[in-house]
Design a protein around this motif. Structure first.
Motif: not given
Length: 276
Positions: A270-272, A131-132, A176-177, A140-141
């Motif tokens: 997941i990242g920024l 879940l992403f 959400v993915a 926010v991630i």
């Protein structure tokens, strides 16, 4: 429309293009079992340390993926997953935990969330549901690992509540993915799994649990998590679901069930990226 788009270069991997276009500097996706150095039965892109693969090969694979994403390997951050629903907020102090050893990972945790840049959140899968989570307004991630136990423990709902209570996210903004995972087509379970699921959820439908009339059922964990998210206040049009089945699409994915338990793990991430 399939939210996860396959990219062949520099290694085969999936990305959520729509999210990456929405937030500059965001990388988000899911690995395949191709492009690494691990040997059978972990060939080739096993990214988990807990499956008895050669540790140095796993670390090499992780470095290959981090480099492909434009992240320093020092940013790779992961937890020791236990099929629970505990969630940790990741700060700069936790950056890089779990990248080299299981002992250094964030312990007893299946959900990780951050608003910090230059942290690459990662978690590992071979049939369970990735879940992403993204709040593009608050930046926010998060990631959550949802097998049947995590689903029954409503980790999806807890992730939403973490975004709202800790970061002040508006539920209408959260996206959400639901990533590649075993589909209902291949996920046959017995009463040991179905009974706690049915006792927890009032919105269970026959579509989610197909009774095979022999004491076994075909369970749709993707649709169940979708309904949990809707009940938690996520807009239905902000929930995207992958059609990929990790068992059916075996040429792309490791599958714990199809491979009879001896197999590798894909990574969700997941990242920024750090702003220049």
């Amino acid at each position: 429309m399939e939210p996860f788009q396959l990219k062949e270069q520099p290694i085969p991997h999936f990305v959520i293009d729509s999210w990456q276009k929405l937030v500059p500097g965001l990388t988000v996706g899911f690995s395949t079992k191709k492009g690494g150095v691990s040997q059978e039965p972990y060939a080739t892109m096993n990214l988990a340390l807990h499956v008895n693969d050669n540790q140095e090969d796993v670390i090499t694979n992780r470095k290959i993926l981090a480099d492909a994403l434009g992240f320093s390997f020092d940013a790779w951050t992961s937890a020791e997953q236990i099929h629970g629903n505990h969630i940790e907020i990741i700060s700069k102090n936790e950056r890089g935990k779990g990248r080299l050893t299981r002992e250094d990972a964030i312990q007893v945790t299946d959900g990780i969330v951050t608003s910090e840049s230059d942290i690459l959140l990662t978690s590992f899968y071979a049939d369970c549901v990735p879940l992403f989570f993204l709040d593009p307004i608050k930046k926010v991630i998060g990631l959550a690992h949802a097998g049947w136990k995590g689903t029954q423990l409503k980790i999806a709902e807890k992730m939403v509540e973490t975004f709202v209570t800790h970061y002040g996210s508006n539920r209408d903004d959260i996206r959400v993915a639901i990533g590649p995972s075993i589909g209902q087509c291949c996920y046959e379970v017995d009463a040991r799994v179905i009974q706690p699921i049915q006792s927890t959820f009032s919105m269970i439908t026959e579509e989610m649990i197909f009774d095979k009339q022999n004491g076994h059922y075909d369970l749709d964990l993707k649709k169940l998590n979708q309904q949990i998210l809707i009940q938690a206040g996520i807009l239905p049009n902000h929930i995207e679901i992958s059609s990929y089945c990790t068992s059916c699409d075996h040429h792309l994915f490791f599958s714990h069930r199809k491979d009879h338990g001896k197999t590798g793990r894909m990574a969700a991430w997941i990242g920024l990226r750090k702003e220049d």
